[in-house]
Design a protein around this motif. Structure first.
Motif, PDB file in Angstrom:
ATOM      1  N   THR B 171      10.086 -36.409 -30.414  1.00 44.71           N
ATOM      2  CA  THR B 171       9.311 -36.043 -29.090  1.00 44.71           C
ATOM      3  C   THR B 171       9.696 -37.146 -28.059  1.00 44.71           C
ATOM      4  N   LYS B 172      10.562 -38.124 -28.347  1.00 49.35           N
ATOM      5  CA  LYS B 172      10.833 -38.965 -27.170  1.00 49.35           C
ATOM      6  C   LYS B 172       9.598 -39.876 -26.934  1.00 49.35           C
ATOM      7  N   GLY B 173       8.781 -40.031 -27.956  1.00 51.13           N
ATOM      8  CA  GLY B 173       7.628 -41.048 -27.636  1.00 51.13           C
ATOM      9  C   GLY B 173       6.503 -40.365 -27.307  1.00 51.13           C
ATOM     10  N   ALA B 174       6.491 -38.895 -27.098  1.00 57.99           N
ATOM     11  CA  ALA B 174       5.240 -38.272 -26.541  1.00 57.99           C
ATOM     12  C   ALA B 174       3.936 -38.690 -27.054  1.00 57.99           C
ATOM     13  N   GLY B 175       3.801 -38.469 -28.356  1.00 59.71           N
ATOM     14  CA  GLY B 175       2.795 -38.837 -28.740  1.00 59.71           C
ATOM     15  C   GLY B 175       2.026 -38.064 -29.649  1.00 59.71           C
ATOM     16  N   LEU B 176       0.845 -38.388 -30.500  1.00 58.95           N
ATOM     17  CA  LEU B 176       0.275 -37.988 -31.396  1.00 58.95           C
ATOM     18  C   LEU B 176      -1.492 -37.884 -31.206  1.00 58.95           C
ATOM     19  N   VAL B 177      -1.943 -36.791 -31.409  1.00 66.12           N
ATOM     20  CA  VAL B 177      -3.276 -36.805 -31.541  1.00 66.12           C
ATOM     21  C   VAL B 177      -3.838 -36.095 -32.813  1.00 66.12           C
ATOM     22  N   VAL B 178      -4.694 -36.567 -33.562  1.00 64.25           N
ATOM     23  CA  VAL B 178      -5.146 -36.024 -34.753  1.00 64.25           C
ATOM     24  C   VAL B 178      -6.923 -36.257 -35.009  1.00 64.25           C
ATOM     25  N   ASP B 179      -7.322 -35.233 -35.025  1.00 59.24           N
ATOM     26  CA  ASP B 179      -8.899 -35.247 -35.473  1.00 59.24           C
ATOM     27  C   ASP B 179      -8.762 -35.251 -37.057  1.00 59.24           C
TER      28      ASP B 179
END
Lengths: 305, 305, 305, 305, 305, 305
Positions: B171-179
């Motif tokens: 993702t080129k460092g875009a990110g992660l969101v996890v519930d």
């Protein structure tokens, strides 16, 4: 540190050692006899302290600094040890790992009838009182003080900054774990020793009594034995039985190399994650990995000699 | 109760039945067709990915890095979007903002009958299994992986450090969101990608199944659509529908200049806060502000060309 | 039930009757008169602001920066002040202490009948509205704004970054305490003023009304008076009645020197903790300590002149 | 900063200065004057108690027993009263509704300087002490004692069974609401008076002081005024301003009849719920309903005369 | 990255693409086609409703009333179904068991873009709106309405007393399960239908949208399929896949008889618990038990014919 | 019940009684020796069981049924026993009081090394395993089983309905206290024995091991000794040391009569609460009360002979 040795001797007297008579131990409210300690930790492959507590070697402790919680988990449950992890702590220095040998202390809510007996004995043996300092004065280099204060906040403060400083000196900075509180967070946070605690509160310790020293204790949902290797990282704490320490650190070498190789491959940008991880699908890649692993393991392990 | 039967029929119509062909989509447990994706995101003013997912332009993503949660809130509820904010996360790097396009994944507690169907299909199509890596392997540069793992801690760990590393690369460092959770916090915290998670736990992912990829998911009390612009700061996360992105960043320019001017005035030390904020009371000041705003907006926006 | 009626009459007398002075009040929903302020803080040994609020001297505030929560606790409960500590806050800059004079504001959930009265009066006196800015505009250098927003998160946001900036300027960076929320955490965290808050949320303040300015307020389980010395460290907050400030800082000098000496002794490595702490057991050591204390106290206190 | 000084002056004016009347005071820590009580409850359409507290008529209280929380909600928010509901209580007799006039008491954590002033005045007026019994002795038939004890459990026990018994006698069984605790749950649960409390605990009330009697208080997220009609059912509590009581009970008559008719229709088994509820779709049914409503309203309201 | 593109293609295949026809189903936001329903519940051994939902026979539902949670647990995990239990509910009538066929509804936080599409379709098909009543009007006798309202309290109220009454009539009193709230607790608690809910709140349902009817839903940590047998007792809820219902009730017969015999033996007062339970140690007792079991099973099962 | 006696004998062997050898006790993980039990409960004024556990007489237990928590609190803290109360339990039959002698059991999270030792010993002594039934089989009439299962829900279920039934028979219905869970709530709630537990869950007990029988245990924030009088009412539980039981019940007689007289006076309707309670202010009333107390005490105590 002959002073400390004398103290230890007096404590041993207080706690019923020498033990020619059958009675002594009075274990529940105090300590295990050396014989019991050895029996309960019979699988320990290492040397022991004079009181029978297992002594994981310094060299293995050094290697354990490279662990992560996941690498402990990779071994323990498979051996039936499913209750050795505890989390939910405030961590004083989240970027510094905690590694040391468990020195356990159990407190209970104070009850004057029991407290009277405990202190009468302590005094008969030359101790002023049985309190947190009596336990702290027994600590050795490499020990992590592991305290069950049943999550108590007000009055459940095992130490403030002065005793924290003493522990840091006595254990050579090994660390502190308390299922309870600390005080003087301000001062403590400037000291360089790992600590895991539930809360901070300004009150001094009160309304509790020591019910056991170097006995099995419960920290969260983990059962801790004296002499366990205590390992803490940013996630939580593992209490590793001595018998499994070698296997954990050896296996971690493999995991480290596996991670190293995996990321090299990811860096190449040619693969989906599932081509490589957790196991390379392509036989050629698999072979490449296995050779890499073998070579790197040799390199790594050379250093241990 | 023929009334109820008619009602059922009308519902089936409403829900797109007719369905002369067998099978297809199987959508609930998996993914939207391209046509559905386009229909559900019909207001998207931007290009789309091959699967129909909206593609907020890179230039707007860049500008979105200057946002704060309050600047998103300044626009969304007024447009009827009152459920696009989620908080209560642990934030891996609280000082780095997260910006990217939502790539959503929904998990449910594992149920062998459904899991069997999911995996049979996956295998028929050449995938080893339908699991977290199958989804991760689909990520594009600029994507933020947004995962509903219903807050699960033990076994709800979407990735450890190896797959986190892969996502960072993909993702080129875009990110992660996890519930839900992550594992290997130790290793992950040394990597330079924003991440929002509920907990960390050493266990690997288990006892769950993927029920949807790039479908609407619920994160806390927000409803997230694939292709939403995900924005995270030290407070929490906003999921911005593509149709509102331009307005949000344009309006934020005004807010930035307003703040700039307000603090200049405060620095002068001559005013009460209510003389200046939120709107200058004095007509001369108001005029001064308006001229300042106009001039600065021109300067700022020049850079966007 | 004439008994009860008499009782009521006596209560009215008890509650401040006589009241021949014009000054009053409408206090519950607003503020104390100067006379009431003086009466309620009668033990204050220092000067006062024009509205009667105690003004702890700047020099003592400076010394208070060296305190820790434990050093306040060492004095207050012994004087009967057992409800002056509050914790459980998010702390904006945990390594910077907060020190200042309490300026208190109490909010209640908005009720249109009361809110109407409050604002009618405000407008009659030339204020646009009675709101958070009306209170903020009254702040003086050295004031800490102490706000009871009953822990409210959504809509319980006392300030965003613009007003935070104003407070920082107006109070010379003294600080903010809110039993409620702030917004603009992103912007605020780059400003150099201590702040204690329960939560951050992007919404603006709403659905509340100011029910009192510079009246006694409750923050957690502490009762705060206007003019109290507010002290915050990494553990929590103490609200110190002016009458005890001198004693607290003087006593803290002793504690600091005691800690200094204790650690010197621990550094020597010859002692168990209980030989030295909390009181040296050995008479020679005790004497050594007392001489050290005397000498160092003189040195330290020289600086205060 | 003369601007700020002017601001302060205007605030003082806004807050009720001028005040030529002798009407006492010291209100914040105690009670409202009769004039203030009348001013703050100016919309009250009913008679008042001698101290100015509104007195909702007995007949309306009787009708209020037929209410449910939803029927209060049907009116209050539409009139701008959005903060009059509180829940999360333990309910002593969940099947008995609580109805009465609010008699409010506010406690704060004890602070000896303020407590000294409060009690000195109490004694000067012939009261032994200002404590919970001083307030209880003022209760009238139909009063509900509404107490802000800030959720305190240990020591936050407004009454045990003896004083509960006294309140039951004095209020004719109207009831008790405490945002705090009670003791003697065993004995109290055998008495026939509604009560809403957070916890039960065996300790007696301690470490608190009365800061106000018949002043506005906060119960959960509701603002309660003396004289509000307190209504409690199995869900929670509503504090209804006197000005809206008539409208609430009148509107509830319509709701009751609407429910009656709706269920009759459901009993016929010929309709989907949406044919009938919330409004009949068919014009003939709509007409039928309207006639039914008119007829039944007449019948019901005949009884009120 | 052609690898990833292939992966995507395979995924689309796996997820049922082919999809030669346009659009239809739109399932994620709505419902399963009959074909999907049958596929996802392929193990169902019983008849089906016209929409494909499994129809556990009435006779088995009758027998299921004798179950307890433990008797369901005795079968399900052994078959791999470890996520079928949910608890932590308020139970309307704790002494009445809930038994019925799951009719599932999933809500999500309202999002105007999706809500617009949902309602446009609903209206095109002759429904006024897609809302809770649209789902309720589809209920059949024996159905239990199982609603995912993601634990929402305010505005998450699936029904009040009128619609609860309608459900009671339509399902013949089968029951209601909502991971969310109800309103009108007062009225509902006088009706004779089992209900499990998280909270009660006076607000009407709002700020949510229906995202699926008769699709898999998550209730706590359980995955529920339409047509599951829902069983609730004083402990919690089990969602039993139809394929296991017969085995569960048959096995429960054995458990009932085992309990019966065990207690008879305990009544004799001659045995320690471990002599008898869980298996008799003495061979003679074991034989006695086996004969008893055989005889009683025959008696019991005679009744089922 | 000779079977039970044999069992006891074998247990005693297992636990090292007779104890001619020094080894025995192994106390921490098991039980106290008789000598230790007597030492730790030295203040016990009553008879003892053969294992040294204090035996509060049946007659006092009968009188204890009239207690309330507050009447225990009236004595214990004054004697220094401030940690004998625990609450926060689910109570099976809130209107039935629990009274009996504490039989304590401590569990810890299972650890295979310790569990192996425990069971090896148990087997050497003729027990199949050391588990919950081994402890239950030791219960005597009048015993309350007090279990520390550290609040565990899943797998922390001390008994289901069969063993609950056995305990009811063996203890003559005295009761059960578990800081953990029970299963079979459905069946248990139809049995007539008081029980206090944290949760109910369908799982069987697992992943734990018994670490002590009839040793001091912690229940919430109370320290419980074997032989304590356990008293439970609708509020919570008190663990009363035998030495204080007589004083508690005697003092409760006075409180009962005081309440009786107080309410009589309140019934007369002539007094404010503070005229009468807690002490009559008027000397004549005071005298009346004292005479009443004396007379009634005589009447009440006559019954005890």
């Amino acid at each position: 540190m002959s002073n400390a040795r004398n103290h230890r001797r007096r404590l041993v007297l207080a706690f019923g050692a020498l033990a020619l008579t059958p009675i002594l131990t009075h274990a529940q409210l105090f300590t295990l006899t050396k014989e019991q300690m050895i029996e309960y930790t019979a699988q320990n492959p290492f040397e022991r302290f004079p009181d029978g507590r297992p002594k994981v070697p310094d060299a293995l402790m050094e290697r354990a600094r490279e662990l992560s919680s996941e690498e402990v988990l990779a071994v323990l449950p498979g051996k039936g040890f499913r209750n050795q992890y505890a989390d939910g702590f405030q961590i004083l220095h989240p970027r510094t790992k905690l590694v040391g040998r468990a020195f356990t202390v159990q407190f209970m809510p104070l009850r004057p009838d029991l407290d009277g007996i405990i202190n009468a004995r302590a005094q008969a043996s030359g101790l002023a009182r049985m309190n947190n300092q009596a336990a702290i004065d027994m600590l050795q280099p490499g020990d992590v003080l592991v305290v069950d204060l049943f999550g108590q906040k007000e009055g459940g403060t095992i130490v403030g900054d002065n005793l924290f400083y003493y522990i840091m000196k006595a254990t050579k900075g090994a660390g502190l774990v308390v299922d309870g509180a600390i005080r003087d967070l301000e001062g403590i946070s400037r000291m360089d020793m790992p600590a895991y605690f539930r809360q901070a509160h300004p009150t001094a310790i009160s309304n509790v009594m020591i019910s056991g020293i170097n006995v099995p204790v419960r920290i969260g949902s983990a059962t801790v034995m004296p002499g366990d290797l205590v390992f803490g990282d940013a996630e939580g704490l593992y209490f590793i039985p001595p018998v499994l320490v070698q296997q954990v650190v050896d296996n971690a070498d493999v995991i480290h190399i596996h991670d190293e190789w995996t990321r090299k491959k990811f860096d190449e940008g040619k693969y989906k994650s599932s081509d490589i991880y957790s196991t390379p699908k392509d036989p050629a890649l698999k072979k490449e990995y296995e050779e890499y692993l073998k070579k790197r393991l040799e390199e790594v392990r050379k250093n241990y000699k």
